[in-house]
Enzyme design. Sequence first.
Site, PDB file in Angstrom:
ATOM      1  N   LYS A  23       0.865  -1.180   0.000  1.00 28.88           N
ATOM      2  CA  LYS A  23       0.000   0.000   0.000  1.00 28.88           C
ATOM      3  C   LYS A  23       0.898   1.224   0.000  1.00 28.88           C
ATOM      4  O   LYS A  23       1.690   1.429   0.931  1.00 28.88           O
ATOM      5  CB  LYS A  23      -0.910   0.000   1.228  1.00 28.88           C
ATOM      6  CG  LYS A  23      -1.801   1.232   1.267  1.00 28.88           C
ATOM      7  CD  LYS A  23      -2.830   1.171   2.362  1.00 28.88           C
ATOM      8  CE  LYS A  23      -3.646   2.446   2.383  1.00 28.88           C
ATOM      9  NZ  LYS A  23      -4.649   2.449   3.442  1.00 28.88           N
TER      10      LYS A  23
ATOM     11  N   LYS B  21       1.181  10.031   5.243  1.00 32.36           N
ATOM     12  CA  LYS B  21       1.300   8.703   5.855  1.00 32.36           C
ATOM     13  C   LYS B  21       2.602   8.009   5.454  1.00 32.36           C
ATOM     14  O   LYS B  21       2.698   6.780   5.481  1.00 32.36           O
ATOM     15  CB  LYS B  21       0.073   7.864   5.478  1.00 32.36           C
ATOM     16  CG  LYS B  21      -1.246   8.510   5.936  1.00 32.36           C
ATOM     17  CD  LYS B  21      -2.448   7.583   5.764  1.00 32.36           C
ATOM     18  CE  LYS B  21      -3.715   8.240   6.339  1.00 32.36           C
ATOM     19  NZ  LYS B  21      -4.907   7.367   6.230  1.00 32.36           N
TER      20      LYS B  21
ATOM     21  N   ARG C 183     -10.654  10.038   1.401  1.00 37.63           N
ATOM     22  CA  ARG C 183     -10.517  10.747   2.682  1.00 37.63           C
ATOM     23  C   ARG C 183     -11.588  11.817   2.812  1.00 37.63           C
ATOM     24  O   ARG C 183     -12.047  12.116   3.916  1.00 37.63           O
ATOM     25  CB  ARG C 183      -9.108  11.319   2.822  1.00 37.63           C
ATOM     26  CG  ARG C 183      -8.067  10.206   2.959  1.00 37.63           C
ATOM     27  CD  ARG C 183      -6.652  10.728   3.082  1.00 37.63           C
ATOM     28  NE  ARG C 183      -5.691   9.641   2.964  1.00 37.63           N
ATOM     29  CZ  ARG C 183      -4.391   9.805   2.794  1.00 37.63           C
ATOM     30  NH1 ARG C 183      -3.884  11.029   2.715  1.00 37.63           N
ATOM     31  NH2 ARG C 183      -3.593   8.763   2.692  1.00 37.63           N
TER      32      ARG C 183
ATOM     33  N   TYR D  96     -14.914   0.818  -7.278  1.00 38.37           N
ATOM     34  CA  TYR D  96     -16.193   1.512  -7.100  1.00 38.37           C
ATOM     35  C   TYR D  96     -17.056   1.372  -8.344  1.00 38.37           C
ATOM     36  O   TYR D  96     -18.242   1.683  -8.314  1.00 38.37           O
ATOM     37  CB  TYR D  96     -15.938   2.992  -6.764  1.00 38.37           C
ATOM     38  CG  TYR D  96     -15.065   3.143  -5.533  1.00 38.37           C
ATOM     39  CD1 TYR D  96     -15.616   3.048  -4.263  1.00 38.37           C
ATOM     40  CD2 TYR D  96     -13.684   3.321  -5.642  1.00 38.37           C
ATOM     41  CE1 TYR D  96     -14.814   3.141  -3.134  1.00 38.37           C
ATOM     42  CE2 TYR D  96     -12.876   3.412  -4.516  1.00 38.37           C
ATOM     43  CZ  TYR D  96     -13.442   3.321  -3.269  1.00 38.37           C
ATOM     44  OH  TYR D  96     -12.650   3.388  -2.156  1.00 38.37           O
TER      45      TYR D  96
ATOM     46  N   GLU E 162       7.526  -6.825   1.496  1.00 37.04           N
ATOM     47  CA  GLU E 162       6.225  -6.786   2.201  1.00 37.04           C
ATOM     48  C   GLU E 162       5.419  -8.052   1.920  1.00 37.04           C
ATOM     49  O   GLU E 162       4.782  -8.607   2.815  1.00 37.04           O
ATOM     50  CB  GLU E 162       5.423  -5.552   1.773  1.00 37.04           C
ATOM     51  CG  GLU E 162       5.920  -4.228   2.339  1.00 37.04           C
ATOM     52  CD  GLU E 162       5.541  -4.033   3.819  1.00 37.04           C
ATOM     53  OE1 GLU E 162       4.913  -4.927   4.413  1.00 37.04           O
ATOM     54  OE2 GLU E 162       5.891  -2.974   4.367  1.00 37.04           O
TER      55      GLU E 162
ATOM     56  N   LYS F  72      -2.102  -1.549  -3.854  1.00 33.94           N
ATOM     57  CA  LYS F  72      -2.947  -0.359  -3.805  1.00 33.94           C
ATOM     58  C   LYS F  72      -2.106   0.903  -3.848  1.00 33.94           C
ATOM     59  O   LYS F  72      -1.160   1.007  -3.065  1.00 33.94           O
ATOM     60  CB  LYS F  72      -3.745  -0.424  -2.504  1.00 33.94           C
ATOM     61  CG  LYS F  72      -4.619   0.772  -2.261  1.00 33.94           C
ATOM     62  CD  LYS F  72      -5.273   0.654  -0.918  1.00 33.94           C
ATOM     63  CE  LYS F  72      -6.014   1.935  -0.626  1.00 33.94           C
ATOM     64  NZ  LYS F  72      -6.537   1.994   0.692  1.00 33.94           N
TER      65      LYS F  72
ATOM     66  N   SER G 202     -10.030   5.448  -5.085  1.00 38.21           N
ATOM     67  CA  SER G 202     -10.988   6.544  -5.261  1.00 38.21           C
ATOM     68  C   SER G 202     -10.532   7.596  -6.271  1.00 38.21           C
ATOM     69  O   SER G 202     -11.329   8.075  -7.077  1.00 38.21           O
ATOM     70  CB  SER G 202     -11.277   7.200  -3.908  1.00 38.21           C
ATOM     71  OG  SER G 202     -10.089   7.687  -3.325  1.00 38.21           O
TER      72      SER G 202
HETATM   73  C1  PBG Z   1      -7.688   3.584   5.349  1.00 36.46           C
HETATM   74  C2  PBG Z   1      -7.877   3.368   3.900  1.00 36.46           C
HETATM   75  C3  PBG Z   1      -7.637   4.269   2.856  1.00 36.46           C
HETATM   76  C4  PBG Z   1      -8.126   3.684   1.696  1.00 36.46           C
HETATM   77  C5  PBG Z   1      -8.609   2.422   2.050  1.00 36.46           C
HETATM   78  N1  PBG Z   1      -8.435   2.240   3.404  1.00 36.46           N
HETATM   79  C6  PBG Z   1      -7.089   5.667   2.877  1.00 36.46           C
HETATM   80  C7  PBG Z   1      -5.762   5.893   3.416  1.00 36.46           C
HETATM   81  O1  PBG Z   1      -4.950   5.010   3.654  1.00 36.46           O
HETATM   82  O2  PBG Z   1      -5.495   7.076   3.664  1.00 36.46           O
HETATM   83  C8  PBG Z   1      -8.151   4.336   0.345  1.00 36.46           C
HETATM   84  C9  PBG Z   1      -9.129   3.797  -0.635  1.00 36.46           C
HETATM   85  C10 PBG Z   1      -9.380   4.652  -1.828  1.00 36.46           C
HETATM   86  O3  PBG Z   1      -8.775   5.714  -2.034  1.00 36.46           O
HETATM   87  O4  PBG Z   1     -10.255   4.252  -2.612  1.00 36.46           O
HETATM   88  N2  PBG Z   1      -6.570   3.064   5.930  1.00 36.46           N
END
Ligand code: PBG
Length: 333
Positions: A196, A225, A206, A321, A241, A256, A282
């Site tokens: 990720k 993050k 978010r 989505y 990982e 991701k 997203s």
């Molecule tokens: C939370 C999480 C996130 C997403 C899925 N779980 C956001 C992040 O890590 O800040 C993002 C999913 C998306 O953008 O569709 N830990």
Amino acid sequence: MDLTYRPRRLRRTPSLREMVQEHSLNAADFIYPLFVHEGAEVEPINAMPGANRWDLDNLIAEVERAWKLGVRCIVLFPKVADSLKTEDAAECYNENGLIPRAIRKLKQELPEMTIMTDVALDPYSCDGHDGIVSSQGIVLNDETIENLCRQAIVQAQAGADLIGPSDMMDGRVGAIREALDDEGFEHVGIISYTAKYSSAYYGPFREALDSAPRLTSSKPIPKDKSTYQMDPANAREAITEAQLDEQEGADILMVKPGLAYLDIIYRLRQESELPIAAYNVSGEYAMVKAAAQQGWIEEKAVVLETLLSFKRAGADLILSYHACDAADWLREG
Ligand code: PBG
């Protein structure tokens, strides 16, 4: 011309093309992400046209619609009221919280649907981080994992089938596996957010959950993050990982974002025999929607081509989505 090989021979007719097609999409490959909230109505999400925050009654109807279209798995994300957000994000393991209630209701109404959950603190944290932030502004690893394990157990108790740790703390897959087993949930799987990345493509998500990192006190809060999510510049690290997640007992590995990281999906496919999932996040969704709304691209064709690219890269499963729309389009042929 005197050509021995003419690749166009196998592209000549629709049936020949179908015969030699290497990859295909199937509604059962999709995992459909859904946002839930405490409100009594369906609330559209500004940066994600077509996606909503669902109240629990309408959530059931939407999941039934997905099931009828052939989608076999959903994942739930909670929009939590600010008043419930704390520094330790203890609401994440409230057994009467939004997510456990949603899971119980779904399992009652539609027990066949596979339910995946998200394990991380950010929707419940007043600081907007996936882990607990120390007074010095450090995202604490081991302390966070204790809460993640409690969160996973509460989700499993409610009936979750697949637990999805998205927090990127070190060692969380192993700790969650052990915690689940200790509580008698050895049959509950782990779909790990293995690779990720610390990505700007999560912006619309978010906004949907109002979960971005923020300052609420005098405590320093990291603005992104990047001390736990991966550096977009790194590829080999994704393999490390993946190896760790496999050793720790992950059942499915995830990459991701998906579209900007097709090379990572491909590399993990070479390195692991586990099923691989791609998260079409997203921001990737929002870009397609925005261009389609402008009439600049043909949405159906672009979405199906994009989803197919995940399969071609080596993914078995796709979180998107667009899942219901795509399932519908696949039926139309
Ligand atoms: C939370 C999480 C996130 C997403 C899925 N779980 C956001 C992040 O890590 O800040 C993002 C999913 C998306 O953008 O569709 N830990």
